[in-house]
Design an enzyme around this catalytic site. Structure first.
Site, PDB file in Angstrom:
ATOM      1  CG  ASP A  37      -0.216  -0.081   2.536  1.00  0.00           C
ATOM      2  OD1 ASP A  37       0.743  -0.859   2.636  1.00  0.00           O
ATOM      3  OD2 ASP A  37      -0.610   0.616   3.491  1.00  0.00           O
TER       4      ASP A  37
ATOM      5  CD  GLU B 285       4.076   0.694   6.861  1.00  0.00           C
ATOM      6  OE1 GLU B 285       4.930   1.018   7.703  1.00  0.00           O
ATOM      7  OE2 GLU B 285       3.542   1.524   6.088  1.00  0.00           O
TER       8      GLU B 285
END
Length: 481
Positions: free
Chosen positions: A77, A144
């Site tokens: 991400d 994350e």
């Protein structure tokens, strides 16, 4: 120059490919599918766990058949942030990258180098035919940036490696061996609206823009302006001088980003319009001077707008503005005995007020759990009139300064660069904190290329540094036994 013309071409080719894919935290399905297809296209063992983490395994090269398995880890991400004036749509458009001297940048958006360049480097290792390396377990985690839920969901039977190289650091002369833990603190509540007489009040939108913003961990010590604090200071002054009433506020989207722009709408009695204008000019000038050293492009403006005259009740309005100004923001304490290392901090990151509800969110970081909890408690005290909840606490990563892996990484760096690297802990969350708890016997280090302005549209990646980072990764894989 085209990105794919840069060296090493394998990294830049993969980086460009993943930057065509939307990959906001918690919305990674497309990039997950892309990584699975990538692994299978190489005929490598590829799997996806229940939460969406992708694991791709590559056998060792001939001279490394007896070497220990190495986990290469990065997160899929990225933070989606753009300029306030940009029409860019992350959901449908690829990142518009360009080369500016020794830097790769993005047009009006975050670049995605955090952690796209780490992911691209792992992909380059997996797709290589000429690199010498031990058995590889490539771990691509999800989410994350928002909650580290991908790392948290991993179980200790999913990986067999005894060494982990996290490729999510942002300074090429540093080897990271520890990091802070953290927690989101959310604040929610409701209020009674009061409908003012539209004939007696004018509505004005106060717009704040041009702040530097950035990463709420690694840049928190720079004392850059926070849009929520700046707007609260402005509102506090205007309310006290003109009696204006608060209608709504909208600032921030992500807790790990120092907010850089936002707006508020206030109702002003028509017979006080001139007073409001004068007071606004004065407070705007005061705030520009206050933050000039860190945020020289700060802009405050107001314009007439049309909306309902449903404002907050006076009590809630005053409570919210006071609470925001009392909330600890920025550095809370420094680490004793380690120069320039923040120990505990808070970033008030999100504030939305309107239609009878208010929501705020902070991200509190610390390498000391008790101090993190102490700071979260102070935030709760500031918002005693609301519901305050701690969400998704995650642990820090305890340094192991005498590890065999660190010693080897330092030697490889010194041979390549003729100098000793910096070894330190950072005031940011890395998944190593969680992974070291799940895999306590695993040795870990983190390194990466120079990335500046992460989590903001100013994000940029240094080309020469990326080459330096790649050489270290290649040499380390060659030396690991």
């Amino acid at each position: 120059m085209q990105i794919t013309k840069l060296e090493p071409d394998a990294i830049w080719h993969h980086f460009e490919a993943i930057n065509t894919i939307p990959r906001a935290s918690t919305k990674e399905q497309e990039i997950i599918e892309f990584m699975v297809a990538f692994g299978k296209s190489l005929s490598l063992e590829t799997s996806v766990d229940a939460i969406g983490n992708v694991i791709i395994k590559k056998p060792a090269t001939k001279r490394k058949l007896d070497a220990r398995t190495v986990v290469l880890q990065g997160h899929l991400d990225m933070v989606h942030q753009k300029e306030a004036t940009s029409n860019f749509d992350f959901a449908t458009q690829g990142i518009e990258m360009f080369v500016d001297g020794d830097w790769v940048k993005a047009k009006e958006t975050t670049l995605g180098a955090d952690n796209g360049i780490g992911v691209a480097a792992i992909m380059a290792v997996l797709s290589s035919n000429d690199l010498e390396h031990p058995p590889i377990e490539a771990l691509f985690t999800i989410d994350e940036e928002m909650g580290m839920t991908g790392a948290m969901a991993l179980t200790n039977d999913q990986l067999k490696g005894s060494i982990l190289l996290n490729l999510d650091s942002e300074e090429d002369d540093m080897i990271t061996i520890g990091c802070a833990g953290g927690v989101d603190v959310t604040i929610d509540g409701s209020y009674k609206t009061e409908l003012l007489n539209a004939k007696k009040y004018s509505l004005f939108e106060i717009k704040l823009s041009g702040l530097t913003g950035g990463h709420s961990g690694v840049e928190i010590h720079l004392n850059q302006a926070n849009a929520i604090i700046v707007l609260a200071e402005c509102l506090d002054d205007l309310i006290s001088k003109t009696g204006c009433r608060l209608h709504s506020v909208n600032v921030g989207t992500l807790t790990n980003v120092i907010p850089r722009n936002g707006w508020a709408i206030v109702a002003v009695a028509k017979d006080k319009s001139d007073l409001f204008s004068q007071a606004f000019i004065a407070i705007a000038e005061k705030l520009k001077k206050k933050y000039h050293a860190t945020d020289a492009d700060l802009k405050l403006a107001f314009l007439k707008t049309e909306t309902t005259t449903a404002v907050l009740d006076v009590q809630t309005q005053n409570q919210l503005v006071k609470a925001i100004l009392l909330t600890p923001n920025g550095v809370y304490s420094m680490t004793e005995g380690i120069a320039d290392l923040v120990q505990t901090s808070n970033n008030i990151a999100i504030l939305h007020i309107g239609e009878g509800r208010f929501h705020a969110a902070c991200h509190t970081r610390s390498s000391v759990d008790s101090e993190r909890d102490e700071l979260a408690g102070k935030i709760k005290d500031c918002f005693s009139f609301a519901e305050v909840i701690e969400v998704g606490p995650y642990p820090g990563w305890e340094p192991r300064p005498n590890s065999e892996l660190l010693s080897l990484t330092k030697k490889c760096y010194e041979k390549l660069n003729g100098e000793t690297p910096i070894v330190k802990s950072i005031h940011a969350g890395l998944e190593c904190g969680i992974l070291s708890g799940t895999f306590p016997a695993m040795q870990m280090v983190s390194f990466g290329p120079n990335i500046l302005g992460a989590h903001s549209p100013e994000e940029r990646l240094q080309i020469s540094s990326t080459q330096k980072f790649w050489k270290l990764l290649v040499k380390l894989l060659k030396e690991l036994e």
